[in-house]
Design an enzyme around this catalytic site. Sequence first.
Site, PDB file in Angstrom:
ATOM      1  CD  GLN A 286      -2.623   1.657   0.449  1.00  0.00           C
ATOM      2  OE1 GLN A 286      -2.529   2.737  -0.135  1.00  0.00           O
ATOM      3  NE2 GLN A 286      -3.569   0.754   0.159  1.00  0.00           N
ATOM      4  CE1 TYR A 287       3.435   1.357  -4.438  1.00  0.00           C
ATOM      5  CE2 TYR A 287       2.746   3.096  -5.926  1.00  0.00           C
ATOM      6  CZ  TYR A 287       3.389   1.903  -5.713  1.00  0.00           C
ATOM      7  OH  TYR A 287       3.998   1.257  -6.757  1.00  0.00           O
ATOM      8  CG  ASP A 288      -0.074   7.900   1.944  1.00  0.00           C
ATOM      9  OD1 ASP A 288      -1.121   7.925   2.618  1.00  0.00           O
ATOM     10  OD2 ASP A 288       0.897   8.635   2.178  1.00  0.00           O
TER      11      ASP A 288
END
Length: 489
Positions: A286-288
């Site tokens: 998950q990037y962000d």
Amino acid sequence: MATIFSGGSVSPFLFHTNKGTSFTPKAPILHLKRSFSAKSVASVGTEPSLSPAVQTFWKWLQEEGVITAKTPVKASVVTEGLGLVALKDISRNDVILQVPKRLWINPDAVAASEIGRVCSELKPWLSVILFLIRERSREDSVWKHYFGILPQETDSTIYWSEEELQELQGSQLLKTTVSVKEYVKNECLKLEQEIILPNKRLFPDPVTLDDFFWAFGILRSRAFSRLRNENLVVVPMADLINHSAGVTTEDHAYEVKGAAGLFSWDYLFSLKSPLSVKAGEQVYIQYDLNKSNAELALDYGFIEPNENRHAYTLTLEISESDPFFDDKLDVAESNGFAQTAYFDIFYNRTLPPGLLPYLRLVALGGTDAFLLESLFRDTIWGHLELSVSRDNEELLCKAVREACKSALAGYHTTIEQDRELKEGNLDSRLAIAVGIREGEKMVLQQIDGIFEQKELELDQLEYYQERRLKDLGLCGENGDILGDLGKFF
């Protein structure tokens, strides 16, 4: 832009998406690297379909001791382009790669380099940009093979043509993109005058604006900021692990102390798989979790179909022409806000904390201005958490709804038209533009609906004076006035 609120011109919605001009990378823009090792490139997990540049890069990682026989993933061509695919079953929290600090690109690497002296007074992100530009031009750079696999550009909106940007007409993302590009351009022109030209021997000639935007895009999309004591670090191979909305945690990257070679120890960038993965499946992170679709488009060049990523930023401002400007600013600052306040509103979520009190503060005037007296300074924010008066509440509702309607009128398509377009076979950038337009309009309609409902409830709300009378025992539960109020006024 509507002029609203008594006591001055207040423009609560400037349709602003980014908050400030500090472009140190946000949270983890991740994709990570893997480690393998074997007798040949093919045997360490690469595939014949991979480009020669990627295979050479993989071989370099093997020589650096990053890739070992224990590495459980391989580089592979996937839907997103390149990605990491499991060579065997991987359990949740299994380490899938480790990269020694000597291969990180960060302010420490800049400081230790030949340009460290001339970059010492720069903002960290600017020094890393110069470092990226310089190292890419050097045949003897430690990171030569890493630069060989990096793209010249991504689908980030900072790389879009004028024609492509027109598809974002009316959107906050368009305004943000233009602002970011102008800011980066100005910062880089200053770098050219103050750093590059006085130290020509240290930098390639010429250094173009395209070089600056390439480096900025690399940093924006790959910098990782959640390691201990590391706010700005690019880890080679960090661009190969892809993002998935199905991953709902961000706790997967760590800085650990460990073996960084046959006889050496160093800090290692350690990446764990956030999910269990079967052999042959792609590993994701998950990037962000907190980024909106507009931020994903600006930073990485993609958006999610998840409607909860749709967002719109309301910008509220206390006008300097407001007769109560000083008092209102003091109240705002005493409660953690400033003259201008930004509120990100996401689809299907409640209004952010502080929005309604700030709106009521900006709209405060007339007979309600007594709340700005010093007597109420310690308690006013509590009063603003609730409706102050019918006039105040009606004014803020009208202002918000007018601003929403004005913003909606700025788009050149309707939500229905956007949804019809999405049924077609769109190229990646047009798909982003259509998704952003649709999402922003959905949030604007949601905001308008919230304040339309509040307008319908104005006569049912309890306001300050009624609450005060109840506290004094002079008003019944049904709002009936009790006794002689003359002596209290």
